[in-house]
Design a protein around this motif. Structure first.
Motif, short mmCIF file in Angstrom:
data_model
loop_
_atom_site.label_atom_id
_atom_site.label_comp_id
_atom_site.label_asym_id
_atom_site.label_seq_id
_atom_site.Cartn_x
_atom_site.Cartn_y
_atom_site.Cartn_z
N ARG A 13 0.83 -1.21 0.00
CA ARG A 13 0.00 0.00 0.00
C ARG A 13 0.86 1.26 0.00
O ARG A 13 0.63 2.19 -0.76
N GLN A 14 1.86 1.26 0.87
CA GLN A 14 2.71 2.45 1.00
C GLN A 14 3.49 2.71 -0.28
O GLN A 14 3.66 3.85 -0.70
N ARG B 245 1.24 4.06 -2.99
CA ARG B 245 0.97 5.48 -2.71
C ARG B 245 2.13 6.34 -3.22
O ARG B 245 1.93 7.36 -3.85
N LEU C 271 -5.53 13.23 -5.43
CA LEU C 271 -5.65 12.54 -4.15
C LEU C 271 -6.69 11.42 -4.19
O LEU C 271 -6.46 10.33 -3.66
N VAL C 272 -7.82 11.68 -4.87
CA VAL C 272 -8.86 10.65 -4.94
C VAL C 272 -8.36 9.44 -5.74
O VAL C 272 -8.53 8.30 -5.33
N THR D 118 -5.95 7.44 -3.65
CA THR D 118 -6.66 6.65 -2.65
C THR D 118 -7.31 5.43 -3.28
O THR D 118 -7.29 4.34 -2.72
N LYS D 119 -7.86 5.63 -4.49
CA LYS D 119 -8.52 4.52 -5.17
C LYS D 119 -7.55 3.39 -5.53
O LYS D 119 -7.81 2.22 -5.26
N VAL E 282 -4.62 2.77 -4.23
CA VAL E 282 -4.06 2.17 -3.01
C VAL E 282 -5.08 1.19 -2.40
O VAL E 282 -4.72 0.08 -2.00
N THR E 283 -6.35 1.61 -2.38
CA THR E 283 -7.38 0.74 -1.82
C THR E 283 -7.54 -0.53 -2.67
O THR E 283 -7.64 -1.64 -2.14
N ARG F 271 -0.34 9.77 -20.73
CA ARG F 271 -0.61 10.23 -19.37
C ARG F 271 0.23 9.41 -18.41
O ARG F 271 0.45 8.21 -18.64
N ARG G 166 -13.86 -1.44 -9.95
CA ARG G 166 -14.49 -0.13 -10.07
C ARG G 166 -13.56 1.01 -9.69
O ARG G 166 -13.78 2.15 -10.07
N LEU G 167 -12.52 0.70 -8.92
CA LEU G 167 -11.64 1.75 -8.42
C LEU G 167 -10.54 2.13 -9.40
O LEU G 167 -9.88 3.15 -9.23
#
Lengths: 140, 132, 279
Positions: free
Chosen positions: B19-20, B23, B33-34, B37-38, B40-41, B69, B109-110
């Motif tokens: 996770r880290q 990120r 940021l969103v 978060t997506k 990482v989740t 991109r 979905r993320l």
């Protein structure tokens, strides 16, 4: 790595602030610790501050739901405060809406919510205590 | 840019490390940021699946480009029993364990691009993309 | 074989070529308001130097490793010019003006001018196209960035009362715009510690399934954060669409006008408005 999340007792309430990236065992330990502390201190309310949490995945979501359910059975109100917008958007997209868990924007508002809701319940109990029928039942 | 890092996925604390790292790479790719978060989740969900149901494996993480991109590319591989019915596994609420059954379908979905390869006895490979 | 002729030519006359090239650019017109002559001189000198170095190693393949410095420099210059507001032809002139200069040198100083000119032409054209591509892609990035900041500016989140926010959405919503404004709303909720946010869609002509779902997700996300959303100003057609699309509004609070929503919000905040004088 941290091996326990500290739980603070403040009057009738328990406070905890999750400020580390929790691994799964840590979440499970927290769940268990909290249950024991609620019973031990006869806590009436639990405030969980997650403002420092950068993500909530389904595992932590499940932990929060579990804590809320167990606390309800133990007659303690639970409020989760400070969820970050990005975390909330992600949780919704993930498909978790944490139904039935009370939330507040920050610790202050969360405490106010606890004061309001816990007090209501106590006053109800008092009235019931005055009721002769109910006290007779309780004596059985 | 472009170098792939490989992380082991053998125990629970490895999920935290993954996770880290995701990120960090997402920040370097200047994702919002969103979006950070997506991804990482999603990484957390898939890594936990691979550990619990697949008996562990590894994660390969790359900060790269996709259609001009900047992007994060994450591949999580396990060598477990594999998934028998992929279509069924991708449905909300389906679980072979005691989870909520949101892991695979929720993670899809993320992210911006999601692919999964699996066969009984051959383990599972999940590929995740998130771009700016 | 011809490439060594070209290399010889370039190396022998580097200083003179540079001078003529800058003169050619001056003649084509230098945007004195955007760039000064010294910068033009420096840019030309730098490019000519890397160009000669690369050309001496081969001119057949521009994708080769040794052409990279040339491309990198061109890309950097085109990007800067694109952001500074140069026109496409002004940017292209920089490279193309080198062509004629080299032609005249090839004619005067080599014994096979035609072969040499062909090669120069091919090289410069490719580099010209390359700088043009960089220019356009930078322009596109600029446009995308501007669009994003326009989106944020075009939908301000306003504070109506202490603890009550409103976001008046105007114009058509696509899912990209909805997402951006909704993120801004949630962020503002945290910043202002507002308990209630009113999403007013009076100015929105149509709502499709994606947009309706984004709105609902926002309401759910706000709830997770501890705030409440009210959607106001749903026009009859949109209400019909929402029902027709089968979008579940669930327990989302809706009000027909912003005024009604505001009144409800005030009540929830325990605010009572009293008239100053009895009428």
């Amino acid at each position: 790595m941290v091996d326990r999340i500290p739980i603070l007792k403040m009057g009738r309430y328990l406070l905890l602030s999750i400020q580390v990236d929790m691994h799964d065992q840590l979440a499970l330990d927290l769940q268990e610790d909290l249950t024991q502390q609620i019973v031990k201190h006869r806590a009436k309310g639990v405030l969980i501050d997650i403002s420092s949490l950068e993500i909530v995945d389904s595992f932590i979501g499940r932990m929060l739901a579990h804590i809320a359910n167990v606390s309800q059975i133990l007659d303690a109100k639970v409020i989760v405060v400070g969820m970050q917008p990005a975390v909330a958007i992600t949780l919704v997209e993930l498909g978790l809406s944490l139904e039935g868990i009370a939330t507040a924007l920050n610790v202050e508002k969360g405490m106010r919510w606890l004061e309001r809701n816990v007090d209501e319940d106590l006053s109800l109990e008092c009235e019931r205590g005055d009721d002769p029928d109910l006290s007779a039942e309780a004596g059985d | 840019m472009g170098t792939t890092q490989t992380f082991p996925l053998k125990q629970e604390t490895d999920i935290v490390v993954i996770r880290q790292q995701v990120r960090k790479v997402a920040e370097q790719a200047r994702l919002g940021l969103v979006s950070q978060t997506k991804i990482v989740t999603a990484a957390s969900e898939i890594a936990r699946n691979a550990l619990i149901y697949g008996g562990g494996g590894e994660a390969r993480l790359t900060g790269t480009q996709r259609d001009g991109r900047s992007a994060v590319h994450l591949v999580i591989i396990d060598h477990g029993a594999g998934i028998e019915d992929l279509d069924k596994a991708m449905v909300d609420g389906y679980t072979s364990g005691n989870g909520l059954g949101l892991g695979l379908s929720g993670a899809r979905r993320l992210v911006d691009d999601f692919s999964i390869r699996s066969a009984p006895g051959e383990g599972t490979t999940v590929e995740l993309w998130k771009w700016r | 074989m011809s490439s060594s002729v070209l290399t010889d030519l370039l190396q022998k006359h580097e200083a003179a070529i540079l001078q003529d090239w800058v003169a050619a650019q001056r003649q084509a017109g230098i945007r004195a308001d955007l760039i000064d002559e010294q910068t033009v001189q420096a840019n030309s000198r730098d490019l000519l130097r890397v160009f000669i170095t690369a050309a001496s190693q081969g001119t057949a393949d521009l994708d080769a490793e040794y052409w990279k410095p040339v491309k990198a420099l061109l890309q950097r210059l085109s990007q800067t010019q694109s952001r500074q507001g140069f026109s496409p032809s002004e940017t292209a002139t920089f490279v193309f003006s080198l062509k004629e200069v080299l032609f005249s040198y090839a004619q005067r100083h080599t014994d096979q001018p035609l072969v040499c000119i062909g090669e120069i032409s091919r090289l410069i054209d490719k580099l010209g196209l390359y700088s043009f591509e960089s220019f356009v892609s930078t322009r596109e990035t600029v446009i995308r960035e501007q669009q994003e900041s326009m989106l944020e500016l075009s939908t301000p989140v306003v504070e109506l009362w202490q603890g009550i926010l409103a976001i008046p959405l105007i114009g058509s919503l696509d899912s990209n715009r909805t997402q951006i404004v909704m993120e801004a709303l949630l962020q503002k909720i945290v910043e202002t510690e507002s308990d209630i946010a009113i999403i007013d869609i009076t100015g929105v002509p149509t709502v499709d399934t994606m947009v309706a779902q984004h709105l609902l997700k926002t309401v759910t996300a706000a709830k997770l954060m501890g705030a409440k959303c009210i959607i106001s100003g749903i026009r009859p057609q949109i209400a019909a669409t929402i029902v027709h699309l089968g979008v579940e509004l669930g327990d989302v609070v809706t009000k027909s006008s912003l005024a009604d929503a505001f009144r409800l919000a005030l009540r929830e905040q325990d605010v009572r408005l009293v008239a100053n004088k009895p009428r």
